[in-house]
Structure formats: C-alpha cells, structure tokens
Design an enzyme around this catalytic site. Structure first.
Site, PDB file in Angstrom:
ATOM      1  N   TYR A  20     -63.178  39.932  65.605  1.00  0.00           N
ATOM      2  CA  TYR A  20     -63.306  39.234  66.828  1.00  0.00           C
ATOM      3  C   TYR A  20     -62.029  39.730  67.775  1.00  0.00           C
ATOM      4  O   TYR A  20     -61.895  39.313  68.868  1.00  0.00           O
ATOM      5  CB  TYR A  20     -62.943  37.906  66.315  1.00  0.00           C
ATOM      6  CG  TYR A  20     -61.702  37.359  66.204  1.00  0.00           C
ATOM      7  CD1 TYR A  20     -60.970  37.572  65.197  1.00  0.00           C
ATOM      8  CD2 TYR A  20     -61.003  36.219  67.070  1.00  0.00           C
ATOM      9  CE1 TYR A  20     -59.573  37.158  64.885  1.00  0.00           C
ATOM     10  CE2 TYR A  20     -59.736  35.948  67.261  1.00  0.00           C
ATOM     11  CZ  TYR A  20     -59.277  36.206  66.123  1.00  0.00           C
ATOM     12  OH  TYR A  20     -57.866  35.759  66.126  1.00  0.00           O
ATOM     13  N   ARG A  21     -60.942  40.666  67.273  1.00  0.00           N
ATOM     14  CA  ARG A  21     -59.919  40.746  68.017  1.00  0.00           C
ATOM     15  C   ARG A  21     -59.029  41.876  67.285  1.00  0.00           C
ATOM     16  O   ARG A  21     -59.132  41.962  66.027  1.00  0.00           O
ATOM     17  CB  ARG A  21     -59.022  39.455  67.993  1.00  0.00           C
ATOM     18  CG  ARG A  21     -57.630  39.317  68.742  1.00  0.00           C
ATOM     19  CD  ARG A  21     -57.287  38.145  68.468  1.00  0.00           C
ATOM     20  NE  ARG A  21     -56.180  37.793  69.444  1.00  0.00           N
ATOM     21  CZ  ARG A  21     -55.413  36.786  69.366  1.00  0.00           C
ATOM     22  NH1 ARG A  21     -55.597  35.860  68.303  1.00  0.00           N
ATOM     23  NH2 ARG A  21     -54.258  36.595  70.050  1.00  0.00           N
ATOM     24  N   TYR A  67     -50.952  41.921  67.890  1.00  0.00           N
ATOM     25  CA  TYR A  67     -51.994  42.525  68.848  1.00  0.00           C
ATOM     26  C   TYR A  67     -51.714  43.118  70.138  1.00  0.00           C
ATOM     27  O   TYR A  67     -52.358  43.403  70.970  1.00  0.00           O
ATOM     28  CB  TYR A  67     -53.044  41.347  69.220  1.00  0.00           C
ATOM     29  CG  TYR A  67     -53.642  40.603  68.205  1.00  0.00           C
ATOM     30  CD1 TYR A  67     -54.747  41.127  67.491  1.00  0.00           C
ATOM     31  CD2 TYR A  67     -53.092  39.458  67.674  1.00  0.00           C
ATOM     32  CE1 TYR A  67     -55.293  40.651  66.473  1.00  0.00           C
ATOM     33  CE2 TYR A  67     -53.881  38.750  66.615  1.00  0.00           C
ATOM     34  CZ  TYR A  67     -54.912  39.295  66.065  1.00  0.00           C
ATOM     35  OH  TYR A  67     -55.589  38.732  65.003  1.00  0.00           O
TER      36      TYR A  67
END
Lengths: 135, 538
Positions: B485-486, B92
């Site tokens: 969500y991410r 991420y």
C-alpha cells in the site's frame, strides 16, 4: 535488550572535528545565559525535544511500563550506563556546539532537524536552556 | 553542490535568486550543510552514502502564492521539485527527494490551523501542521476532538493522509480528507469538490461536488503540491474500549476472524485485527520483546511452518492462545456496553473461545495517566514509537515492507507462509526470526496489512542483502495478489510494477496524466514509480 553502542555519527567532517575537540561533546557549562533565552529555550525543548528526551515514566496504570523510558533517554541510558544522566535536562556538561551538532546532524535514531523546524536562533535558545547555570 | 540533472550552474543560480526574491533569502537553502539537512535520516542506503538520494537545494514558502511562484520558476528552468510537509515520513523517505537533484519545497512554514469547526466536526489545515501542533491547539482551545495520529506524532495530517498513512483512531486517514487545495504543475490553484464553487460553504462537508472525483489523484502522486486540506474530525466519545477473543484451537481462527470482521462491516467497531499469540511470541518486529520459547522459531523455520496440532500443543504448554482477534468500540457508554455484550454473544457461540475486555477509557482523559504506548490510539500524539527501533540497536532507523491482503484467517496464514518461504529461500534466518509471524492489522475496514520492519544497520553488505530481500518479497507477494500500500522511494518502482494488470495500464494511465498536466516533469519525478516522459526508461 541489546545495548546501543555501535551508533555512528552522520555528521560532516567539520562537526566531527568539533566534537573531537570537545571530547565527545562534553565540557564545562558555558556562562549563564540570558534568562529570557533560557525560558524560551525551555518552551522550545518541551515542544521539540521532550517527546524523546523525557525522563523515565513515573506515572502509569500499567506497572510494567513504570521506569521505562522514551527513545532518546533510553539510548543515552544504554550509552552512558549511569556515568551521566540519561535525561538531557539533568545534564550539566552539555555545550552549545555539541547540542548544535546533534540537532543538525542527528545521531542514531535521532533524525536531522531542519532550519524550518528549529531556526538557528531557536537552537541557541534551546542551548541556553540546556547549558543554563544551576544552583 | 549537487545540480538538478540537465540544469546548468548558471541557470540554477538564477533560479535560486528568483526563489529568494519570492520567499526571502533566509528561506532558500543551498549551502552543502543546509542541504544535507534534507537527506533521509532513515535511508536504506545509510551505510552506502554514494547511493543516497540528495536534494540540490531547498526553498521554504510561507503562502500558497509563493508556492505558485516557485512552481512557475521551476517550469522556466525545468528544475524538479519535491514537496515535503513536515518531512517526518521516516521510513518512507523523510525529507529527501525521490529523484536526486530535486529542489525540496519545504512546506513546514505553512503551519497554520486555519479552522476547527467544533459544531460540524471538521478542520482545515496547512501541510506544515504536525499532529503534535494539532493536539496542542485542540487542548488550548478546549476542543473535544481526538487527533487521528499515527504512532510518531511529529508527522503532518496532510502529509500522512496523502501518503495513505494510518492511525489507530480512524484507520484510513486519507478517508477523512474532505476538500483539497492544490497548486498544479502550471502554477494554477485548484480546489476539489465543493471548493470549486466560489460561494460554497460546503467544501469540507460534501466531498464529491460534481463530475469525476479527483482528490485521490493528489495522494501518493506527483500532479501538484497540496497547500491545504479539510479533514473530518473524531469527537471525543464517552468511552473507548477494546476487547479480544482467544482460542487454543487453530481451526477457530477462521470463524473468529469472520465474526470480528462482521462486527466491523456492521459498523459496531471501528478497528479490528487478528493474531496468533503463540506464533508471534518470538517476534522482535516493531519492538516486540521475544518471550524465550525457542521451539517457536524452530517451527517457523520449517518450510511447513508447523502443523496446527504442534501449535496447539505449544500454545497449551505456554498458556498462549493459538487464535486471537480484537476489536475496538467507542461511543456512548450504553452503546459500548451493548457492543461488548454482543461480542460475548457472538464469540460465545464458538466453543472454547473466551472474551477479554481491556480497560474502558472515559473521556476526557488525563493524559498524564496514560501509558505512552496507548496514547496514539486515544488521540494523543507522542514519539514513543521511536523507542521500538531504539531497543533494537539500529543506528539508522528502519523501513517497512507492507503488503495488503484479505481480512480472512486463510489469507493471513497464506501471506505469512509466502513471506517465510522467501526468507528461508534467501537463507535469511535472522530476518525470519525477527519477523516471526504477523497477524492482520485492520486499519482498513475490509483488508488487512502486515508491517514488516527492516532495520538499517551499520553493515552495508547486510543492508544490501535486506534490500534484495525486500524486492523478492514485493515481487513474490505481488505475484500472489498482495501488493503493497506504500513504500520507501527506493522501492516505489518495484511496488508499482506489481500493479501490472493489462500490460501496466494503471501506470501508463498515470504517465499519460502526468505528461498532460506536467509537460516539463517538474513535480516529484519518480514518486510512486510514475516518471515524466523525459525520464522514463523505454
């Protein structure tokens, strides 16, 4: 399972040159390090390295996992195919320059390690532990 | 050396000197080799260095006051900052900024566990604390709490929670946050909830305080730098035990998922999920080992994805369930036994469904006896998870496509169909076979997620193709109401674009707040697709 043979360095040119000089980073161990550095390095190794570089799993209620290895040890097992120990602590051919290059620049799945995580002084202690004189 | 965009070399040099005056010269990193340590080790652009995002420098404060000073200096010179906690949000973005040229504010030195209240069951930590640090601290102080770690344990409780990370211990880690301290873009320190009452002793006990609740505005956000947070802890139970219910019939999946989610809704279990073992058995997603049943891939590569009758036949031939659900319960022995008895009761009402109990884990556990891949779910951080991509031969790691959808069998099937069709249309059968089929992961109590792992290879063209596939997946799933969500930085604009109700009013709201609180746009420009006024595309 596929073998991991296509990994390449993410290191800058200087580190690559250093590794080339060392012949894939292995050489005769350096002279015995200070005992306190070795002890401190052992502790740091356990904190920062062991999670991925532990030897194979010897205790597990799930028999299918016995002998399986964590990420770093697995990768090195695939790379060396038995020609060198896959667990770093069993190696006797590591050099500080090689350790420094791998820790700072990462290799394959191993990410770079910043100086706020392992300082240069701490990295020297880890090197002292991994390159310590063996009986 | 990379300069922050729009900042002169002289101004940048002056700013670095001022940073050094605050934190000490040793904690300002500006040489090329030191700054390169902040590159994303799992970048989707790993094989295309020219496309990677880079920091211009890094500065590592040790105190809240130093963070305040750094923010004020950055405002003076209009230098973008990007805060990281442990920098291990690999997949991420890791320690690299969203906006190239930002100065990374490396909070790793702020690694103090400020308080663990064993009576009231909360802790207060700084961002540089890792889950592994926390476990060590709890063990050394004989504190009987689980560590709500994600699978890799070197991440930060604060960093993970702020990015909406999950664990197998509590699921929603941000849901355990109670009370945040944050340095605002103007350098002021704000404490949320009861922390705003100077004499309050309830900062980490009662979340809301008075007035609008703003904690969430500092998660996945660029409105400040969080410098400490309180978390509710999970006390060791007497027992933790999982169970599964299986069926050979496709149609049973609907009532089975409904039943397991009813148990979750009632608070009887803290974790739930569902799968279709026969459909999933050829997947290599997230380190799964394929079973060697080619017929599975043949069905999944078909646009209709195989009929229920075909899956039932294949499942019967290989003795694998078509429909499965699972749940996990923890608590006193008598409670765990009662919940399991209830599960037998509930699923026993669906003819042909069998219930299987996993081993019971009795606390305190001897960690040496635990399987590596079970440790994180029992509160013991480890790095076993990295073995998963390691066995798949990637040199550069992975990132995730992770849509959210309803916790129903119908939605699981529909999302899978949609994702398969995108892969089929893209002609990417390798990815289709890697993914195979996914059940629903129930980190959140009333929604499921899928985690599709995209492996980063040495091949730039293949990586580019996978990034394009990711965007198509995000857009297609988004159009069906299943947004993510991410997301890794490279895709945050795409994901935010899916939240488009009423002409993107949500993003425009964030932009309005951003401009008001951070007029110079110095805190994490572009994070979550939220750009400051000076960098917004019209």
């Amino acid at each position: 399972m596929p073998s991991i043979t296509t990994g390449r360095w993410l290191a800058p040119a200087a580190a690559l040159v250093a590794l080339a000089v060392l012949g894939l980073g292995v050489a005769a161990p350096v002279a015995a390090a200070d005992a306190s550095d070795v002890a401190a390095g052992h502790e740091l190794f356990n904190k920062w390295c062991y999670g991925c570089h532990a030897p194979s799993i010897k205790h597990s209620p799930d028999a299918s996992l016995l002998g399986s290895v964590v990420a770093g040890t697995y990768t090195l097992q695939q790379r060396y195919q038995g020609s060198r120990p896959a667990a770093l602590e069993e190696r006797t051919d590591l050099t500080p320059a090689f350790i420094d290059a791998v820790v700072r620049h990462g290799r394959n799945l191993m990410p770079r390690t910043r100086k706020t995580e392992i300082s240069d002084a701490e990295l020297a202690e880890i090197s002292a532990y991994l390159t310590r004189a063996r009986p | 050396m990379i300069l922050p965009p729009g900042v002169t070399q002289d101004d940048f040099a002056r700013a670095l000197r001022e940073f050094a005056a605050v934190v000490g010269q040793d904690w300002v990193f500006s040489s090329d080799s030191d700054v390169a340590l902040y590159d994303d080790s799992f970048s989707p652009f790993s094989a295309e260095p020219e496309l990677q995002r880079h920091a211009s420098a890094a500065v590592a404060p040790d105190t809240v006051e130093q963070v305040q000073s750094i923010v004020r200096i950055a405002n003076r010179y209009k230098i973008p900052l990007y805060a990281i906690s442990t920098g291990r949000n690999l997949g991420y973005g890791g320690s690299a900024p969203v906006y190239s040229g930002s100065v990374v504010v490396d909070l790793k030195r702020m690694n103090r566990i400020l308080e663990v209240n064993a009576v009231e069951g909360y802790m207060v930590v700084e961002p540089g604390v890792s889950f592994l640090d926390l476990r060590r601290y709890l063990d050394e102080h004989n504190l009987p709490f689980m560590c709500s770690t994600p699978e890799p344990g070197w991440g930060s409780p604060i960093g993970n929670a702020l990015d909406h990370g999950c664990s197998n211990v509590v699921g929603d880690n941000f849901g355990m946050v109670n009370g945040i301290e944050v340095v605002l873009p103007n350098g002021e320190v704000l404490r949320t909830g009861m922390g705003a009452v100077p004499t309050s002793k309830l900062w980490h006990n009662y979340r809301y305080g008075f007035g609008p609740v703003i904690d969430g505005m500092f998660s996945q956000s660029n409105l400040g730098i969080v410098t400490k947070a309180g978390f509710w802890l999970v006390r060791w139970p007497e027992v933790q035990q999982s169970f599964a219910a299986n069926s050979a019939r496709h149609d049973d999946w609907h009532p089975m998922v409904e039943a397991i989610q009813r148990m979750r809704e009632q608070g009887l279990i803290f974790m739930s999920g569902c799968g279709s073992p026969i459909r999933q058995c050829m997947s290599t997603n997230n380190g799964h080992i394929a079973e060697g049943i080619p017929e599975v891939n043949r069905l999944l590569a078909r646009r209709d994805g195989g009929s229920p009758a075909e899956w039932e036949k294949l499942g019967a031939e290989h003795n694998m369930p078509v429909s499965s659900v699972f749940g996990t319960v923890r608590g006193p022995d008598i409670v765990v036994k009662s919940v399991l008895a209830h599960a037998h009761d509930v699923f026993g009402k669906i003819p042909g469904v069998t219930v299987h109990e996993a081993p019971a884990y009795r606390f305190p556990l001897n960690v040496a006896d635990l399987d590596e891949n079970r440790k994180s779910g029992l509160g013991f951080p480890q790095l076993w998870a990295f073995s998963q991509p390691a066995v798949q031969g990637t040199s550069f790691g992975h990132y995730y496509f992770s849509p959210m959808f309803k916790a129903t069998a119908a939605d699981v099937l529909a999302v899978n169909d949609t994702m398969r069709h995108v892969m089929i249309d893209a002609g990417d059968l390798d990815m289709l076979y890697h993914f195979g089929f996914s059940g629903g992961i129930g980190f959140y109590p009333r929604a499921y997620m899928i985690l599709l792992e995209v492996l980063i290879r040495d091949d730039a063209a293949l990586n580019r193709k996978r990034r394009e596939l990711f965007v198509r997946l995000a857009q297609t799933c988004g159009a069906n109401g299943w947004a993510e969500y991410r997301a890794p930085p490279a895709f945050q604009d795409t994901v935010m674009a899916q939240y488009s109700f009423n002409d993107h009013v949500l993003r425009r709201f964030h932009e309005t707040v951003k401009d008001a609180l951070d007029p110079n746009g110095i805190i994490a420009p572009g994070k979550s697709g939220i750009w400051p006024k000076n960098l917004r595309k019209t």
